[in-house]
Scaffold this active site. Structure first.
Site, mmCIF file in Angstrom:
data_model
loop_
_atom_site.group_PDB
_atom_site.id
_atom_site.type_symbol
_atom_site.label_atom_id
_atom_site.label_comp_id
_atom_site.label_asym_id
_atom_site.label_seq_id
_atom_site.Cartn_x
_atom_site.Cartn_y
_atom_site.Cartn_z
ATOM 1 N N LYS A 184 0.832 -1.196 0.000
ATOM 2 C CA LYS A 184 0.000 0.000 0.000
ATOM 3 C C LYS A 184 0.880 1.266 0.000
ATOM 4 O O LYS A 184 2.116 1.164 -0.039
ATOM 5 C CB LYS A 184 -0.963 -0.041 1.191
ATOM 6 C CG LYS A 184 -1.987 -1.204 1.118
ATOM 7 C CD LYS A 184 -2.865 -1.122 -0.099
ATOM 8 C CE LYS A 184 -4.120 -1.959 -0.158
ATOM 9 N NZ LYS A 184 -4.212 -3.309 0.304
HETATM 10 C C1 LIG Z 1 -5.514 -4.136 0.807
HETATM 11 C C2 LIG Z 1 -7.005 -3.978 0.799
HETATM 12 C C3 LIG Z 1 -7.808 -4.329 1.892
HETATM 13 C C4 LIG Z 1 -7.302 -5.095 3.069
HETATM 14 O O1 LIG Z 1 -6.236 -4.534 3.687
HETATM 15 P P1 LIG Z 1 -5.446 -5.407 4.790
HETATM 16 O O2 LIG Z 1 -4.697 -4.378 5.550
HETATM 17 O O3 LIG Z 1 -4.575 -6.349 4.036
HETATM 18 O O4 LIG Z 1 -6.473 -6.107 5.617
HETATM 19 C C5 LIG Z 1 -9.147 -4.035 1.855
HETATM 20 N N1 LIG Z 1 -9.697 -3.449 0.781
HETATM 21 C C6 LIG Z 1 -8.973 -3.134 -0.305
HETATM 22 C C7 LIG Z 1 -9.650 -2.473 -1.459
HETATM 23 C C8 LIG Z 1 -7.604 -3.405 -0.339
HETATM 24 O O5 LIG Z 1 -6.885 -3.123 -1.434
#
Ligand SMILES: *Cc1c(COP(=O)(O)O)cnc(C)c1O
Length: 382
Positions: A184
Site C-alpha cells: 500500500k
Molecule cells: C488491501 C485492501 C484491503 C485489506 O487490507 P489489509 O490491511 O490487508 O487487511 C481491503 N480493501 C482493499 C480495497 C484493499 O486493497
C-alpha cells in the site's frame, strides 16, 4: 535483466532504527509507539479525527461495521470491483453484501447502481476509492442521507486522496479505513487505521479491538487503578497493532509527502508516455484534488489487437510483474454462488475485467525500471 517487481516496500535506515528502538525499549505490543502513531495519523488527516490503529484494514472494516451496529439480516452495498475484504467483514457479522456495478470512467462504485440496490434491509454503503481515486462522495452522502444509511469508506488505496478539496478520512462518513499492507502507499508490514469523527464509534472500536476490555493494556499498566483490574464488556476481537509496527508506521507517515510526490511523478510519466497506445488510461483526479495513485490500472481499448492475457504473458517474458485488480467479486465462487450472481448483472466491471491489467507503480521504483515498463508496453500493446 533484473526482474521489475509489482511492488517493493520503501523501507530505509530510519524505519530500521525506529523498529530497533522499539525492540530495545522492551515494550513490543500496543503501547506508546501505537499511541503516538494514532495521534500523528489523526493530526495528518485534520482536526476532529480520531484514529484507531489495528493489525489490518480488514480488522478495521470489521470493527467499523460492528460499531455502527451491522448484524444478522442487514445488507451493505459495495462495488463488485474490489478485494473480498471489503465485504467479507459483513458476513463475519451475519450480514449480507449487495454488490453493484462501477462507473466506466473511474471504475469506482456507480451511485446510480447504489440507489437501485437499496432494500428495506440496507444499512450501509461501503465505497472503495479504487486505485486511490476518491469516489463521488457527494452523490454517496446524498443517497445515504435520503435513505438513512451509514457510510464506511474502504480507504485502503486512498492515503492520501481528496474529494472536492477535503481529505479522505475527514469526510462525513461514519468511518474510513486505511491499510498498511506491504504494497500500500505506506506500510507497517501488516496494519491498518480506522478513523472517525464520532467519539462513541471510536470508543466502541477501541474496546472491541482488544477482547472487549474496557481499557487497553497501556492504560492498564500506567493508570492509577490496580494493574491487575479490567472489565470485559463484550466478546471482542484481537485486532491491536504492535508497537514494532507502529514505530515503522510513524517513520513511513513522516515520509508520506515524499511518497505522494514520487507516485504522482511516476503516474504523470506513465500517462504521458502511454497516451498514444490503444489503452484506456486511468482517470486522474479532478483539478485541485489528490489521487493517491496506489494502483496504475490500464485497460486495452477496442482497437487493441492483443488480448489482456497476451499482454500479461509478454510483460512477464520481459521480466515485468503485473497484477489484475480485481477478479470482480461477482465471479468469485463464494459470492457468485451465495447470491446467484452472473456477469450480465455487472456489464461495466465485466468489460473492464476482461481487458484490465495493473503495471508496477511504487515509490522505490527507479526511473530506469519505469522506462523498461514503458518500452515493453510500447513493444507489446498494439
Ligand atoms: C488491501 C485492501 C484491503 C485489506 O487490507 P489489509 O490491511 O490487508 O487487511 C481491503 N480493501 C482493499 C480495497 C484493499 O486493497
Amino acid at each position: 535483466m533484473p526482474f521489475v517487481p509489482f511492488a517493493r516496500p520503501d523501507i530505509g535506515e530510519a524505519e530500521i532504527d525506529a523498529v530497533a528502538r522499539a525492540l530495545r525499549s522492551g515494550w513490543v505490543t500496543t503501547g506508546p509507539e501505537t499511541r503516538a502513531f494514532e495521534q500523528e495519523f489523526a493530526a495528518y488527516l485534520g482536526s476532529g479525527v480520531q484514529a484507531v490503529a489495528v493489525n489490518s484494514a480488514t480488522a478495521g472494516l470489521h470493527l467499523a461495521l460492528e460499531a455502527i451496529g451491522i448484524g444478522p439480516g442487514d445488507e451493505v452495498i459495495a462495488p463488485t470491483l474490489t478485494f473480498t475484504a471489503t465485504v467479507e467483514v459483513a458476513r463475519y457479522l451475519g450480514a449480507d453484501a449487495k454488490l453493484v456495478d462501477v462507473d466506466p470512467v473511474t471504475l469506482n462504485i456507480d451511485p446510480a447502481r447504489i440507489e437501485a440496490a437499496i432494500t428495506p434491509a440496507t444499512r450501509a454503503i461501503l465505497p472503495v476509492h479504487y486505485g486511490g481515486l476518491a469516489c463521488d462522495m457527494a452523490a454517496i452522502f446524498d443517497i445515504a442521507r435520503r435513505h438513512g444509511l451509514r457510510v464506511v469508506e474502504d480507504a485502503a488505496h486512498a492515503l492520501p486522496a481528496t474529494f472536492q478539496g477535503a481529505t479522505v478520512g475527514q469526510l462525513a462518513s461514519a468511518a474510513a479505513v486505511f491499510s498498511f499492507y506491504a504494497n500500500k502507499t505506506m506500510t507497517t508490514g501488516e496494519g491498518g487505521m480506522v478513523v472517525t469523527q464520532d467519539e462513541q464509534l471510536a470508543a466502541r472500536m477501541r474496546v472491541m479491538r482488544l477482547h472487549g476490555i474496557s481499557r487497553d493494556a497501556f492504560d492498564r499498566f500506567t493508570s492509577k487503578t490496580p494493574a491487575w483490574y479490567y472489565e470485559i464488556v463484550a466478546p471482542g476481537f484481537k485486532y491491536n497493532l504492535t508497537d514494532l509496527a507502529a514505530a515503522l508506521g510513524r517513520v513511513q507517515l513522516q515520509r508520506l509527502p515524499a511518497f505522494v510526490q514520487r507516485r504522482r511523478q511516476l503516474a504523470a510519466r506513465y500517462l504521458h508516455a502511454l497516451k498514444d497506445l490503444p489503452l484506456i488510461l486511468p482517470a486522474d483526479a479532478p483539478a485541485g484534488d489528490t489521487h493517491a495513485w496506489h494502483l496504475f490500472v490500464l485497460r486495452l481499448s477496442d482497437d487493441a489487437t492483443v488480448t489482456r492475457d497476451e499482454v500479461i504473458q509478454a510483460l512477464s517474458d520481459a521480466g515485468i510483474a503485473t497484477s489484475v485488480h480485481y477478479v470482480p467479486l461477482h465471479r468469485q465462487p463464494y459470492w457468485r454462488d451465495r447470491y446467484g450472481l452472473t456477469p450480465e448483472q455487472f456489464p461495466v466491471a465485466e468489460a473492464a475485467y476482461q481487458r484490465m491489467f495493473s503495471v508496477p507503480l511504487f515509490t522505490a521504483m527507479s526511473d530506469g525500471e519505469q522506462a523498461r515498463v514503458i518500452a515493453a508496453l510500447k513493444d507489446i500493446v498494439r
